[in-house]
Design a protein around this motif. Sequence first.
Motif, PDB file in Angstrom:
ATOM      1  N   GLU A   1      10.228  36.737 -35.813  1.00 58.72           N
ATOM      2  CA  GLU A   1      10.608  37.404 -34.442  1.00 58.72           C
ATOM      3  C   GLU A   1      10.781  35.922 -33.693  1.00 58.72           C
ATOM      4  O   GLU A   1      11.842  36.017 -32.646  1.00 58.72           O
ATOM      5  CB  GLU A   1       9.403  38.033 -33.754  1.00 58.72           C
ATOM      6  CG  GLU A   1       9.788  39.595 -34.042  1.00 58.72           C
ATOM      7  CD  GLU A   1       8.494  40.364 -33.524  1.00 58.72           C
ATOM      8  OE1 GLU A   1       7.852  39.903 -32.386  1.00 58.72           O
ATOM      9  OE2 GLU A   1       8.081  41.432 -34.125  1.00 58.72           O
ATOM     10  N   GLN A   2       9.956  35.117 -33.651  1.00 62.14           N
ATOM     11  CA  GLN A   2      10.343  33.795 -32.761  1.00 62.14           C
ATOM     12  C   GLN A   2      11.635  33.208 -33.293  1.00 62.14           C
ATOM     13  O   GLN A   2      12.271  32.452 -32.516  1.00 62.14           O
ATOM     14  CB  GLN A   2       9.244  33.051 -32.790  1.00 62.14           C
ATOM     15  CG  GLN A   2       9.094  31.801 -32.095  1.00 62.14           C
ATOM     16  CD  GLN A   2       9.459  32.313 -30.495  1.00 62.14           C
ATOM     17  OE1 GLN A   2       8.438  33.080 -30.161  1.00 62.14           O
ATOM     18  NE2 GLN A   2      10.060  31.566 -29.796  1.00 62.14           N
TER      19      GLN A   2
ATOM     20  N   TRP B   1      11.447  25.632 -28.306  1.00 62.91           N
ATOM     21  CA  TRP B   1      11.209  26.582 -29.520  1.00 62.91           C
ATOM     22  C   TRP B   1      10.611  26.233 -30.611  1.00 62.91           C
ATOM     23  O   TRP B   1       9.772  26.972 -31.342  1.00 62.91           O
ATOM     24  CB  TRP B   1      12.813  27.041 -29.895  1.00 62.91           C
ATOM     25  CG  TRP B   1      12.832  27.672 -31.273  1.00 62.91           C
ATOM     26  CD1 TRP B   1      12.317  29.271 -31.434  1.00 62.91           C
ATOM     27  CD2 TRP B   1      12.741  27.283 -32.561  1.00 62.91           C
ATOM     28  NE1 TRP B   1      12.301  29.566 -32.544  1.00 62.91           N
ATOM     29  CE2 TRP B   1      12.465  28.372 -33.390  1.00 62.91           C
ATOM     30  CE3 TRP B   1      13.085  25.953 -33.097  1.00 62.91           C
ATOM     31  CZ2 TRP B   1      12.207  28.327 -34.885  1.00 62.91           C
ATOM     32  CZ3 TRP B   1      12.999  25.863 -34.475  1.00 62.91           C
ATOM     33  CH2 TRP B   1      12.802  27.071 -35.265  1.00 62.91           C
TER      34      TRP B   1
ATOM     35  N   GLU C   1      14.357  34.261 -34.052  1.00 60.98           N
ATOM     36  CA  GLU C   1      15.771  34.751 -33.749  1.00 60.98           C
ATOM     37  C   GLU C   1      15.611  34.794 -32.170  1.00 60.98           C
ATOM     38  O   GLU C   1      16.567  34.996 -31.409  1.00 60.98           O
ATOM     39  CB  GLU C   1      15.777  36.231 -34.117  1.00 60.98           C
ATOM     40  CG  GLU C   1      16.096  36.264 -35.562  1.00 60.98           C
ATOM     41  CD  GLU C   1      16.813  37.556 -35.648  1.00 60.98           C
ATOM     42  OE1 GLU C   1      18.013  37.798 -35.753  1.00 60.98           O
ATOM     43  OE2 GLU C   1      15.859  38.679 -35.729  1.00 60.98           O
ATOM     44  N   ALA C   2      14.405  34.760 -31.623  1.00 64.92           N
ATOM     45  CA  ALA C   2      14.328  34.732 -29.994  1.00 64.92           C
ATOM     46  C   ALA C   2      15.178  33.761 -29.250  1.00 64.92           C
ATOM     47  O   ALA C   2      15.224  32.662 -29.582  1.00 64.92           O
ATOM     48  CB  ALA C   2      12.809  34.620 -29.682  1.00 64.92           C
ATOM     49  N   ASP C   3      15.869  34.185 -28.179  1.00 64.78           N
ATOM     50  CA  ASP C   3      16.619  33.417 -27.286  1.00 64.78           C
ATOM     51  C   ASP C   3      17.478  32.271 -27.896  1.00 64.78           C
ATOM     52  O   ASP C   3      17.030  31.114 -27.560  1.00 64.78           O
ATOM     53  CB  ASP C   3      15.452  32.941 -26.401  1.00 64.78           C
ATOM     54  CG  ASP C   3      16.053  32.615 -25.067  1.00 64.78           C
ATOM     55  OD1 ASP C   3      17.264  32.856 -24.783  1.00 64.78           O
ATOM     56  OD2 ASP C   3      15.409  31.692 -24.300  1.00 64.78           O
ATOM     57  N   ARG C   4      18.204  32.984 -28.806  1.00 63.76           N
ATOM     58  CA  ARG C   4      19.289  31.633 -29.526  1.00 63.76           C
ATOM     59  C   ARG C   4      20.096  30.949 -28.456  1.00 63.76           C
ATOM     60  O   ARG C   4      20.419  32.013 -27.415  1.00 63.76           O
ATOM     61  CB  ARG C   4      19.774  31.990 -30.581  1.00 63.76           C
ATOM     62  CG  ARG C   4      18.917  32.274 -31.797  1.00 63.76           C
ATOM     63  CD  ARG C   4      19.443  33.001 -33.024  1.00 63.76           C
ATOM     64  NE  ARG C   4      20.706  32.259 -33.531  1.00 63.76           N
ATOM     65  CZ  ARG C   4      21.529  32.966 -34.152  1.00 63.76           C
ATOM     66  NH1 ARG C   4      21.782  34.053 -34.615  1.00 63.76           N
ATOM     67  NH2 ARG C   4      22.767  32.239 -34.697  1.00 63.76           N
TER      68      ARG C   4
END
Length: 476
Positions: free
Chosen positions: A352-353, A414, A355-358
């Motif tokens: 999940e992380q 990230w 893909e988060a906030d790319r």
Amino acid sequence: MEAHGRAREVDWSPLRGVLQGTVITPGDERLVLANKQFAAGQPIAPPQALVRCRSTPDVRRTLEFLREHALPFSVRSGGHCFADLSTRAPVIVDLAELNHVTCRDGVAVVGPGALSGDVSRSLATEGRVVPTGGCPRVGMGGLSLVGGFGFLGRRHGLTSDQVERLRVVLADGSEVHASRDEAPDLFWALRGSGTAGLGIVTELTLRTFPLEGLTVCNGRWPLTEAAALMALWQHHAPEADPDVNLELGLVAPDDPEAPCHVELFGVLLGSDARVAGHRETLARWLGPLAKDLRLWNLAPAEAADYVVGLLDHEVSPAWLPSLPYRHTGYQFTRSNFFDAPLSPESIRACVEQFEADRRYAQFRELELIPWGGAYARPDASSSFLHRGARMMLRHTATVGSRSTEALREHGRAWVDASRETVLRHANGHVYQGYADTRLDRFHHAYYGDRLGRLQRIKQKYDPENVFRNAQTLALP
Ligand SMILES: Cc1cc2nc3c(=O)[nH]c(=O)nc-3n(C[C@H](O)[C@H](O)[C@H](O)COP(=O)(O)OP(=O)(O)OC[C@H]3O[C@@H](n4cnc5c(N)ncnc54)[C@H](O)[C@@H]3O)c2cc1C
């Protein structure tokens, strides 16, 4: 940007007068040689001087000059330190031109500045190979000191496991050879001490192996398969036959519109019959996903290119930026070793992380590296700590040279967040080849219970702490 500001002027002419190599100072366009492809976090100020040594006597003379002028310096072979320890200094002692490679009777003698890719190609002409890492521009000097894992490692061990002898310039300017019979304590320490600062290695003698063809394996799936693949991979890849070396990578392209993917890549070694057996085993553990696997049989010369990253994961010539690097991008990397598999919850959180906030112009990569095989050989003969680990995870964000501070910060954040998703399973140790200046107890992370002995060896060979950077060993 201003060069490192040691206000006082240094007259370099006495050193220039005695060197076979060159002293490059600001104003000389060759100072671009001080650049590296990626910096960790912040721009790197140009050095006050880049001393390009061409021989061991050059290194001795340079050290004598720097000591006489009390000038802080770094030691650099290939310049690939993830923490920039070799480049972020007022003076860089650069060994790039100490790059000879010879091979006789299966024994290679190389300079620390010889790049892994050049060594692999040169040895291939003799039908030999030495296990290195997967980046052709990493220097043999740094690689052999940190360990050196790669596609041949589960079969043959680390690069440092192949080292038979080292030629070393010590802090007092004297020269020693270190081997099982000569300065055995220094020999034990150097192979695994990474950036510890025990001396300057000016030549390495390495055992080699017969170069054979191999089978490259590659599969690519959408990120929706990542959690399932991570769960399968972490059970099978670290326990596979030592002739099977498969990494798993999650990749987020630098355009957030482009989909992320997960990739299995690496090698199957051995005779045709053994490779057929490895393929069957692999197909069993992958189940229906196995239909997307592709395999290529490589002849020995191509194999030598693949294992060192001169061919990409799909065996096309790898893209390599032109040297010298005109601009420096930024790469943030953190990693950990693991003794046990990750829980399903951690895997889910990690994907999940991922893909988060790319962000636009930010590339992400999560690399799962299998340990075991020959890495796990019980070995009391070197300071390399991480024999018993099961796997290593590396979290990397890369941004370009024109990135803003905000984008860099976002990349760094990230990496931290991604690492945090799996940290509770980590064994507390970190690969010294992935130097990380943000670790609280970095010496413990790199050296564990080897630390005390390493410190005593530092005290013996460098009592005045001549070799020092942010991560060299502290005196006891
Ligand atoms: C893109 C990339 C890919 C990588 N891939 C792999 C991989 O597949 N496998 C792997 O194991 N590692 C890998 N690494 C990590 C790499 O092995 C280490 O960063 C290694 O230290 C680089 O060696 P170098 O000579 O290029 O580095 P340098 O930056 O020149 O040296 C790193 C440090 O080592 C010490 N040092 C270097 N040369 C000498 C010397 N001659 N004498 C004494 N001390 C010296 C210095 O403290 C210096 O700060 C990779 C790194 C990068 C950036």
